[in-house]
Structure formats: structure tokens, C-alpha cells
Motif scaffolding. Structure first.
Motif, PDB file in Angstrom:
ATOM      1  N   GLN A 156       0.863  -1.171   0.000  1.00 60.58           N
ATOM      2  CA  GLN A 156       0.000   0.000   0.000  1.00 60.58           C
ATOM      3  C   GLN A 156       0.906   1.230   0.000  1.00 60.58           C
ATOM      4  OE1 GLN A 156      -2.278  -0.521   3.567  1.00 60.58           O
ATOM      5  NE2 GLN A 156      -3.662  -1.977   2.628  1.00 60.58           N
ATOM      6  N   ILE A 157       0.618   2.133  -0.923  1.00 60.41           N
ATOM      7  CA  ILE A 157       1.431   3.339  -1.075  1.00 60.41           C
ATOM      8  C   ILE A 157       0.567   4.555  -0.796  1.00 60.41           C
ATOM      9  CG2 ILE A 157       2.809   4.714  -2.678  1.00 60.41           C
ATOM     10  CD1 ILE A 157       3.370   2.083  -4.211  1.00 60.41           C
ATOM     11  N   GLU A 158       1.046   5.419   0.102  1.00 61.15           N
ATOM     12  CA  GLU A 158       0.316   6.649   0.409  1.00 61.15           C
ATOM     13  C   GLU A 158       0.654   7.713  -0.623  1.00 61.15           C
ATOM     14  OE1 GLU A 158      -0.314   9.908   3.968  1.00 61.15           O
ATOM     15  OE2 GLU A 158       0.688   8.031   4.430  1.00 61.15           O
ATOM     16  N   VAL A 159      -0.373   8.408  -1.103  1.00 60.18           N
ATOM     17  CA  VAL A 159      -0.200   9.451  -2.113  1.00 60.18           C
ATOM     18  C   VAL A 159      -0.913  10.723  -1.657  1.00 60.18           C
ATOM     19  CG1 VAL A 159       0.042   7.779  -3.990  1.00 60.18           C
ATOM     20  CG2 VAL A 159      -2.224   8.678  -3.450  1.00 60.18           C
ATOM     21  N   ASP A 160      -0.524  11.853  -2.243  1.00 60.00           N
ATOM     22  CA  ASP A 160      -1.170  13.125  -1.918  1.00 60.00           C
ATOM     23  C   ASP A 160      -2.545  13.231  -2.554  1.00 60.00           C
ATOM     24  OD1 ASP A 160       0.988  14.022  -0.388  1.00 60.00           O
ATOM     25  OD2 ASP A 160       1.976  14.897  -2.132  1.00 60.00           O
ATOM     26  N   SER A 161      -2.681  12.724  -3.781  1.00 58.26           N
ATOM     27  CA  SER A 161      -3.946  12.789  -4.497  1.00 58.26           C
ATOM     28  C   SER A 161      -4.208  11.453  -5.186  1.00 58.26           C
ATOM     29  CB  SER A 161      -3.928  13.906  -5.546  1.00 58.26           C
ATOM     30  OG  SER A 161      -5.053  13.786  -6.401  1.00 58.26           O
ATOM     31  N   ILE A 162      -5.198  10.743  -4.718  1.00 59.67           N
ATOM     32  CA  ILE A 162      -5.506   9.443  -5.311  1.00 59.67           C
ATOM     33  C   ILE A 162      -5.995   9.603  -6.747  1.00 59.67           C
ATOM     34  CG2 ILE A 162      -7.899   9.222  -4.513  1.00 59.67           C
ATOM     35  CD1 ILE A 162      -7.123   6.299  -3.708  1.00 59.67           C
ATOM     36  N   ASP A 220      -5.185  12.009  -8.966  1.00 57.89           N
ATOM     37  CA  ASP A 220      -4.037  12.302  -9.832  1.00 57.89           C
ATOM     38  C   ASP A 220      -3.172  11.061 -10.030  1.00 57.89           C
ATOM     39  OD1 ASP A 220      -4.921  14.917  -9.941  1.00 57.89           O
ATOM     40  OD2 ASP A 220      -3.360  15.700  -8.601  1.00 57.89           O
ATOM     41  N   THR A 221      -3.000  10.279  -8.972  1.00 55.04           N
ATOM     42  CA  THR A 221      -2.173   9.077  -9.068  1.00 55.04           C
ATOM     43  C   THR A 221      -2.807   8.040  -9.980  1.00 55.04           C
ATOM     44  OG1 THR A 221      -1.276   9.486  -6.856  1.00 55.04           O
ATOM     45  CG2 THR A 221      -1.033   7.251  -7.746  1.00 55.04           C
ATOM     46  N   ILE A 222      -4.118   7.861  -9.877  1.00 54.48           N
ATOM     47  CA  ILE A 222      -4.809   6.925 -10.768  1.00 54.48           C
ATOM     48  C   ILE A 222      -4.643   7.367 -12.214  1.00 54.48           C
ATOM     49  CG2 ILE A 222      -7.093   6.097 -11.496  1.00 54.48           C
ATOM     50  CD1 ILE A 222      -7.863   6.082  -8.482  1.00 54.48           C
TER      51      ILE A 222
END
Length: 116
Positions: free
Chosen positions: A67-73, A75-77
Motif C-alpha cells: 500500500q502506497i500513500e499518495v497526496d492525491s488518489i 491524480d495518481t490513478i
């Protein structure tokens, strides 16, 4: 920057998996919620990550994924899709976070998390 913040072990027999990791490695396991058991793998003051064991869904019946934490799910998708990833579970909302699951271009399962 995306930081690995946990792992998931999926199984069709999660109770059996929980017993194994408790008895072999001494992991601390919380009461299940939604067929998911949070696990603490050791002293939080030492290097390492915690995670969970869950009943594997139809799109990931068994195996492990980080599991990777991101600032914006969102934008990451979008970026992941442009780089060849497949979204296997769209963004889901939970009380304190958003979660989605991807398969990277070489077949690895990855969860991405955005804290609220």
C-alpha cells in the motif's frame, strides 16, 4: 512522493492466515472489520511496516500487495493509467482515507491510499 505505508495479505482462509502469522512471527492482530484484520508486526519505534490480512476479493483472491500513500488518489490513478497500469478497484471512500487498487504494467498489485 509515494511512500510504502503498509501491506495486505489476501486469502480465502484469512482466519488460518492470521493464526499462522500470530503463531510463527508473534504479530499482534486486531478484531476484524469487513473481513480484514489489521496487524502490527512489531515495535512501532523500530523500522518496519504494519499491514493487514483480509479475505481476498474476486479480483485478488490470494497473494500480497503493498500500500502506497499518495497526496492525491485521483491524480495518481490518472498518471498510473497513462503509464500502463490497470485499475482493478476504483477509488473507495472510508472514514479516514480513500483507497484504490491497481495492477502495474508488469502485473504487481498495488493499493494506493490518500488520507483525508
Amino acid at each position: 512522493m509515494g511512500r510504502v505505508v503498509g501491506f495486505e495479505l489476501s486469502s480465502q482462509e484469512p482466519e488460518k492466515a492470521v493464526a499462522f502469522y500470530v503463531n510463527v512471527f508473534g504479530w499482534q492482530v486486531a478484531e476484524p472489520q469487513w473481513d480484514y484484520w489489521e496487524v502490527q508486526t512489531g515495535d512501532n519505534q523500530l523500522p518496519g511496516i504494519n499491514g493487514g490480512i483480509g479475505k481476498g476479493p474476486h479480483d485478488f483472491p490470494h497473494g500480497s500487495r503493498i500500500q502506497i500513500e499518495v497526496d492525491s488518489i485521483d491524480d495518481t490513478i490518472s498518471m498510473a493509467k497513462k503509464q500502463g497500469a490497470m485499475v482493478v478497484r476504483e477509488k473507495m471512500e472510508f472514514e479516514n482515507f480513500y483507497l484504490a487498487y491497481l495492477v502495474d504494467p508488469v502485473g504487481n498489485g498495488v493499493g494506493i491510499i490518500e488520507k483525508k
